[in-house]
Design a protein around this motif. Structure first.
Motif, PDB file in Angstrom:
ATOM      1  N   PHE A  88      37.042  36.276  34.329  1.00  0.00           N
ATOM      2  CA  PHE A  88      35.885  37.032  34.812  1.00  0.00           C
ATOM      3  C   PHE A  88      34.985  35.536  35.922  1.00  0.00           C
ATOM      4  O   PHE A  88      34.793  34.890  36.043  1.00  0.00           O
ATOM      5  CB  PHE A  88      34.579  38.010  34.504  1.00  0.00           C
ATOM      6  CG  PHE A  88      34.945  38.223  33.568  1.00  0.00           C
ATOM      7  CD1 PHE A  88      35.298  40.042  33.940  1.00  0.00           C
ATOM      8  CD2 PHE A  88      34.729  37.910  32.376  1.00  0.00           C
ATOM      9  CE1 PHE A  88      35.039  40.268  33.076  1.00  0.00           C
ATOM     10  CE2 PHE A  88      35.106  39.533  30.700  1.00  0.00           C
ATOM     11  CZ  PHE A  88      35.362  40.634  31.379  1.00  0.00           C
ATOM     12  N   VAL A  89      35.350  36.019  37.728  1.00  0.00           N
ATOM     13  CA  VAL A  89      35.060  35.112  38.211  1.00  0.00           C
ATOM     14  C   VAL A  89      33.443  34.720  38.378  1.00  0.00           C
ATOM     15  O   VAL A  89      32.726  33.749  38.240  1.00  0.00           O
ATOM     16  CB  VAL A  89      35.535  35.690  39.661  1.00  0.00           C
ATOM     17  CG1 VAL A  89      34.833  36.542  40.365  1.00  0.00           C
ATOM     18  CG2 VAL A  89      34.931  34.516  40.436  1.00  0.00           C
TER      19      VAL A  89
ATOM     20  N   GLY B 267      35.538  40.704  46.575  1.00  0.00           N
ATOM     21  CA  GLY B 267      37.134  40.799  47.678  1.00  0.00           C
ATOM     22  C   GLY B 267      37.669  42.453  47.226  1.00  0.00           C
ATOM     23  O   GLY B 267      37.057  42.668  46.060  1.00  0.00           O
ATOM     24  N   LYS B 268      38.438  42.257  48.312  1.00  0.00           N
ATOM     25  CA  LYS B 268      39.259  43.512  48.185  1.00  0.00           C
ATOM     26  C   LYS B 268      39.673  43.468  46.653  1.00  0.00           C
ATOM     27  O   LYS B 268      40.693  42.474  46.395  1.00  0.00           O
ATOM     28  CB  LYS B 268      40.005  44.505  49.304  1.00  0.00           C
ATOM     29  CG  LYS B 268      39.392  44.470  50.829  1.00  0.00           C
ATOM     30  CD  LYS B 268      40.359  44.662  51.613  1.00  0.00           C
ATOM     31  CE  LYS B 268      40.952  43.275  51.774  1.00  0.00           C
ATOM     32  NZ  LYS B 268      40.605  42.612  53.199  1.00  0.00           N
ATOM     33  N   THR B 269      39.704  44.855  46.070  1.00  0.00           N
ATOM     34  CA  THR B 269      40.590  44.812  44.327  1.00  0.00           C
ATOM     35  C   THR B 269      39.566  44.739  43.467  1.00  0.00           C
ATOM     36  O   THR B 269      39.690  45.237  41.943  1.00  0.00           O
ATOM     37  CB  THR B 269      41.874  43.915  44.028  1.00  0.00           C
ATOM     38  OG1 THR B 269      41.695  42.900  44.442  1.00  0.00           O
ATOM     39  CG2 THR B 269      43.382  44.366  45.407  1.00  0.00           C
ATOM     40  N   GLN B 270      39.048  43.960  44.162  1.00  0.00           N
ATOM     41  CA  GLN B 270      37.755  43.450  42.982  1.00  0.00           C
ATOM     42  C   GLN B 270      36.510  44.973  42.769  1.00  0.00           C
ATOM     43  O   GLN B 270      36.474  45.657  43.876  1.00  0.00           O
ATOM     44  CB  GLN B 270      36.996  42.360  42.839  1.00  0.00           C
ATOM     45  CG  GLN B 270      38.150  41.200  43.009  1.00  0.00           C
ATOM     46  CD  GLN B 270      37.157  39.834  43.016  1.00  0.00           C
ATOM     47  OE1 GLN B 270      36.992  39.629  44.044  1.00  0.00           O
ATOM     48  NE2 GLN B 270      37.546  39.112  42.648  1.00  0.00           N
ATOM     49  N   ALA B 271      36.019  44.998  41.148  1.00  0.00           N
ATOM     50  CA  ALA B 271      35.235  45.798  41.621  1.00  0.00           C
ATOM     51  C   ALA B 271      33.915  45.461  39.988  1.00  0.00           C
ATOM     52  O   ALA B 271      34.320  44.422  39.684  1.00  0.00           O
ATOM     53  CB  ALA B 271      35.595  47.139  40.166  1.00  0.00           C
TER      54      ALA B 271
ATOM     55  N   GLY C 241      46.052  37.722  42.956  1.00  0.00           N
ATOM     56  CA  GLY C 241      46.672  37.819  43.875  1.00  0.00           C
ATOM     57  C   GLY C 241      47.222  39.545  44.318  1.00  0.00           C
ATOM     58  O   GLY C 241      47.960  39.460  44.894  1.00  0.00           O
ATOM     59  N   SER C 242      47.991  39.419  42.426  1.00  0.00           N
ATOM     60  CA  SER C 242      48.692  41.152  42.760  1.00  0.00           C
ATOM     61  C   SER C 242      48.129  41.877  41.144  1.00  0.00           C
ATOM     62  O   SER C 242      48.039  42.885  41.434  1.00  0.00           O
ATOM     63  CB  SER C 242      49.633  40.770  42.079  1.00  0.00           C
ATOM     64  OG  SER C 242      48.990  39.884  39.968  1.00  0.00           O
ATOM     65  N   GLN C 243      46.562  41.652  40.298  1.00  0.00           N
ATOM     66  CA  GLN C 243      45.919  41.636  39.704  1.00  0.00           C
ATOM     67  C   GLN C 243      44.517  41.593  38.907  1.00  0.00           C
ATOM     68  O   GLN C 243      44.523  39.862  39.386  1.00  0.00           O
ATOM     69  CB  GLN C 243      47.603  42.416  38.697  1.00  0.00           C
ATOM     70  CG  GLN C 243      47.412  40.717  37.872  1.00  0.00           C
ATOM     71  CD  GLN C 243      48.538  41.556  36.735  1.00  0.00           C
ATOM     72  OE1 GLN C 243      49.518  42.655  36.685  1.00  0.00           O
ATOM     73  NE2 GLN C 243      48.901  40.705  35.494  1.00  0.00           N
ATOM     74  N   LEU C 244      43.797  42.134  38.345  1.00  0.00           N
ATOM     75  CA  LEU C 244      42.597  41.779  37.560  1.00  0.00           C
ATOM     76  C   LEU C 244      43.433  41.440  36.772  1.00  0.00           C
ATOM     77  O   LEU C 244      43.870  41.874  35.868  1.00  0.00           O
ATOM     78  CB  LEU C 244      41.554  42.883  37.747  1.00  0.00           C
ATOM     79  CG  LEU C 244      41.454  44.144  39.003  1.00  0.00           C
ATOM     80  CD1 LEU C 244      40.415  44.987  38.388  1.00  0.00           C
ATOM     81  CD2 LEU C 244      40.414  42.929  39.519  1.00  0.00           C
ATOM     82  N   LEU C 245      42.471  40.237  36.058  1.00  0.00           N
ATOM     83  CA  LEU C 245      43.118  39.497  34.422  1.00  0.00           C
ATOM     84  C   LEU C 245      42.638  40.486  33.490  1.00  0.00           C
ATOM     85  O   LEU C 245      42.687  40.778  32.779  1.00  0.00           O
ATOM     86  CB  LEU C 245      42.559  37.932  34.872  1.00  0.00           C
ATOM     87  CG  LEU C 245      43.545  37.437  35.797  1.00  0.00           C
ATOM     88  CD1 LEU C 245      43.901  37.155  36.789  1.00  0.00           C
ATOM     89  CD2 LEU C 245      42.546  35.244  34.762  1.00  0.00           C
TER      90      LEU C 245
ATOM     91  N   LEU D 191      30.720  36.545  27.860  1.00  0.00           N
ATOM     92  CA  LEU D 191      31.451  36.867  29.407  1.00  0.00           C
ATOM     93  C   LEU D 191      30.649  35.107  29.425  1.00  0.00           C
ATOM     94  O   LEU D 191      31.328  34.930  30.292  1.00  0.00           O
ATOM     95  CB  LEU D 191      30.089  37.399  29.926  1.00  0.00           C
ATOM     96  CG  LEU D 191      30.331  39.417  29.734  1.00  0.00           C
ATOM     97  CD1 LEU D 191      28.801  39.600  30.087  1.00  0.00           C
ATOM     98  CD2 LEU D 191      31.907  39.317  30.532  1.00  0.00           C
ATOM     99  N   ASN D 192      29.666  34.353  29.347  1.00  0.00           N
ATOM    100  CA  ASN D 192      29.907  32.878  29.458  1.00  0.00           C
ATOM    101  C   ASN D 192      31.559  32.230  29.259  1.00  0.00           C
ATOM    102  O   ASN D 192      31.325  31.444  29.761  1.00  0.00           O
ATOM    103  CB  ASN D 192      28.683  32.160  28.470  1.00  0.00           C
ATOM    104  CG  ASN D 192      27.346  33.162  29.454  1.00  0.00           C
ATOM    105  OD1 ASN D 192      27.230  33.747  31.213  1.00  0.00           O
ATOM    106  ND2 ASN D 192      26.087  32.937  28.815  1.00  0.00           N
ATOM    107  N   ALA D 193      31.687  32.510  28.101  1.00  0.00           N
ATOM    108  CA  ALA D 193      32.507  31.835  27.689  1.00  0.00           C
ATOM    109  C   ALA D 193      33.928  32.539  28.271  1.00  0.00           C
ATOM    110  O   ALA D 193      35.222  31.673  28.144  1.00  0.00           O
ATOM    111  CB  ALA D 193      33.221  31.908  26.404  1.00  0.00           C
ATOM    112  N   ASN D 194      34.336  33.147  29.446  1.00  0.00           N
ATOM    113  CA  ASN D 194      35.977  34.328  29.744  1.00  0.00           C
ATOM    114  C   ASN D 194      35.225  33.769  31.711  1.00  0.00           C
ATOM    115  O   ASN D 194      35.982  34.583  31.827  1.00  0.00           O
ATOM    116  CB  ASN D 194      35.612  35.159  28.974  1.00  0.00           C
ATOM    117  CG  ASN D 194      35.941  35.260  27.631  1.00  0.00           C
ATOM    118  OD1 ASN D 194      37.363  34.387  27.666  1.00  0.00           O
ATOM    119  ND2 ASN D 194      35.033  35.168  26.877  1.00  0.00           N
ATOM    120  N   THR D 195      33.869  33.395  31.590  1.00  0.00           N
ATOM    121  CA  THR D 195      34.202  33.613  33.347  1.00  0.00           C
ATOM    122  C   THR D 195      33.889  32.121  33.885  1.00  0.00           C
ATOM    123  O   THR D 195      33.345  31.396  33.499  1.00  0.00           O
ATOM    124  CB  THR D 195      32.377  33.806  33.787  1.00  0.00           C
ATOM    125  OG1 THR D 195      32.568  35.349  33.116  1.00  0.00           O
ATOM    126  CG2 THR D 195      31.995  34.177  35.332  1.00  0.00           C
ATOM    127  N   GLY D 196      34.366  31.922  35.258  1.00  0.00           N
ATOM    128  CA  GLY D 196      34.759  30.796  35.752  1.00  0.00           C
ATOM    129  C   GLY D 196      35.628  30.424  37.007  1.00  0.00           C
ATOM    130  O   GLY D 196      36.384  31.879  36.956  1.00  0.00           O
TER     131      GLY D 196
END
Length: 408
Positions: A52-53, A80-84, A198-202, A234-239
């Motif tokens: 997660f960003v 940005g585009k493609t994100q949800a 750049g090509s898909q959501l992680l 979430l905190n551990a997987n956001t960056g």
């Protein structure tokens, strides 16, 4: 006489030989000192990708953390585009129900790349976690499924607004269940925006997987309205993560770095093209025409993704210096470059000499979540400020956690 000559000639010959050898040794040393040194410079992308960003939590704005019927709360995030946007909150008057959207989250942009705003209540669904019987509350083990015969959009109103300059959305959540057959409070909730490479959501299925057994994090939300486990996960997987562009390397003489000058406006030679789009061509050609530049090299021919590296050989004479620049790919106009001058003879790890700079040519947005970033096919909105070091407005990883620079 012959014997005398031989006695004299032998020592003379020895001296001449010694002088000749000495002369040859000095000549070879001078030649080695004058030859340019062949080096290889390597740039590695060492960033650790996270799912997660951005992520966070929300709750009621009154004395209670619950969001009661008639009450409203909101969250602000970038995309940005493609994100949800995915979020989850407990349907309080249940044994194990929760509100969330379809995967990967609420759609934020239409097919033309325009931000979706206004009422998006139709995006919310009500889910049965499958871990408690809906009547008795006894433990059970069923897969997550939509709750039948309940229209979630009548219980929860969702409204989106958007700021195009910052690429920030605000989602307003209103509890509209009051007076219905399904009146309920909402628990505190969690939200997240998946990283895009750049090509898909992680992560295309945040929080839970429909038609599969639940997990401890969403179970705590669905059964108790407790978001602690999910927040920790979430905190551990956001960056913030990023790719790097092909890297421009220049060999030059003098004290002035020909790529950029801190505190000065971009000189128009092509740094903007690197900082905004990762395009090295213009700056490469401009630098070649400068009198103090001896050569320009390019490391790589495509974006450098996490875990990968590029390198180039270069030659430098004694007294030469080297400089380099590469785009922080998930930005509007940032670039990595050496802040300190580097001797052409230097070897080893040069990462400590590297800093992250803002070229001052495009308005910043959240890294990896800005619709005007090249990552999303956008063009930065123009600005004209001096080149500066990137500050702490965004939680960008330390330089050494993104890029490693070595020479051997």
């Amino acid at each position: 006489m012959k014997k005398t000559f031989l006695k004299i000639a032998a020592p003379v010959a020895g001296v001449l030989a010694a002088l000749m050898l000495s002369s040859c040794d000095n000549s070879d040393n001078n030649m080695m000192e004058d030859l340019p040194l062949q080096r290889t410079i390597t740039f590695e992308n060492v960033v650790t990708p996270k799912d997660f960003v951005q992520s966070g939590s929300f709750q009621g704005t009154g004395a209670s953390p619950l969001i009661m019927p008639g009450q409203t709360t909101s969250i602000t995030f970038s995309a940005g585009k493609t994100q949800a946007l995915m979020f989850a909150t407990m349907y309080g008057a249940s044994k194990d129900w929760f509100f969330a959207s379809q995967q990967p989250g609420i759609k934020l942009f239409d097919a033309n790349g325009n931000a979706i705003t206004g009422d998006v209540s139709s995006s919310v669904l009500l889910w049965d976690n499958g871990t408690r019987d809906n009547i008795s509350g006894a433990a059970e083990s069923k897969t997550i499924a939509q709750v039948p015969n309940v229209n979630a959009s009548q219980l929860m109103k969702l409204n989106l607004s958007y700021n195009d300059v910052t690429s920030q959305f605000t989602l307003t959540i209103t509890n509209t269940s009051g007076g219905t057959a399904n009146e309920t409070p909402f628990s505190p909730g969690v939200w997240a925006v998946s990283n895009y490479n750049g090509s898909q959501l992680l992560n295309s299925a945040p929080f839970f997987t429909p038609n599969a057994l639940s997990n401890p994090e969403i179970t705590d939300i669905a059964q108790m309205g407790n978001i602690d486990k999910m927040k920790t996960k979430l905190n551990a997987n956001t960056g913030i993560m990023t790719g790097l562009s092909p890297v421009l390397v220049v060999v030059y003489q003098g004290d002035k770095n020909p790529i950029y000058e801190l505190g000065k406006v971009d000189n128009g030679l092509g740094l903007k093209d690197i900082a905004q789009f990762g395009n090295v061509t213009k700056l490469q050609n401009s630098l070649k025409a400068l009198p103090n530049v001896k050569n320009v090299y390019i490391a790589g021919s495509a974006p450098v993704t996490p875990g990968n590296k590029v390198m180039t050989g270069f030659r430098a004479d004694p007294g030469d210096k080297i400089a380099y620049a590469t785009m922080f790919g998930f930005s509007n106009d940032w670039f990595y470059a050496n802040e300190q001058s580097i001797d052409g003879n230097a070897t080893g790890d040069l990462t400590s000499k590297t800093s992250l700079f803002d070229s001052g040519t495009g308005i910043d947005q959240y890294p990896g979540a800005g619709n005007h970033q090249a990552l999303f096919g956008g063009t930065p909105q123009s600005e004209n400020t001096v080149i500066s070091k990137v500050g702490t407005l965004y939680p960008v990883p330390a330089v050494q956690n993104v890029i490693k620079v070595t020479v051997n």
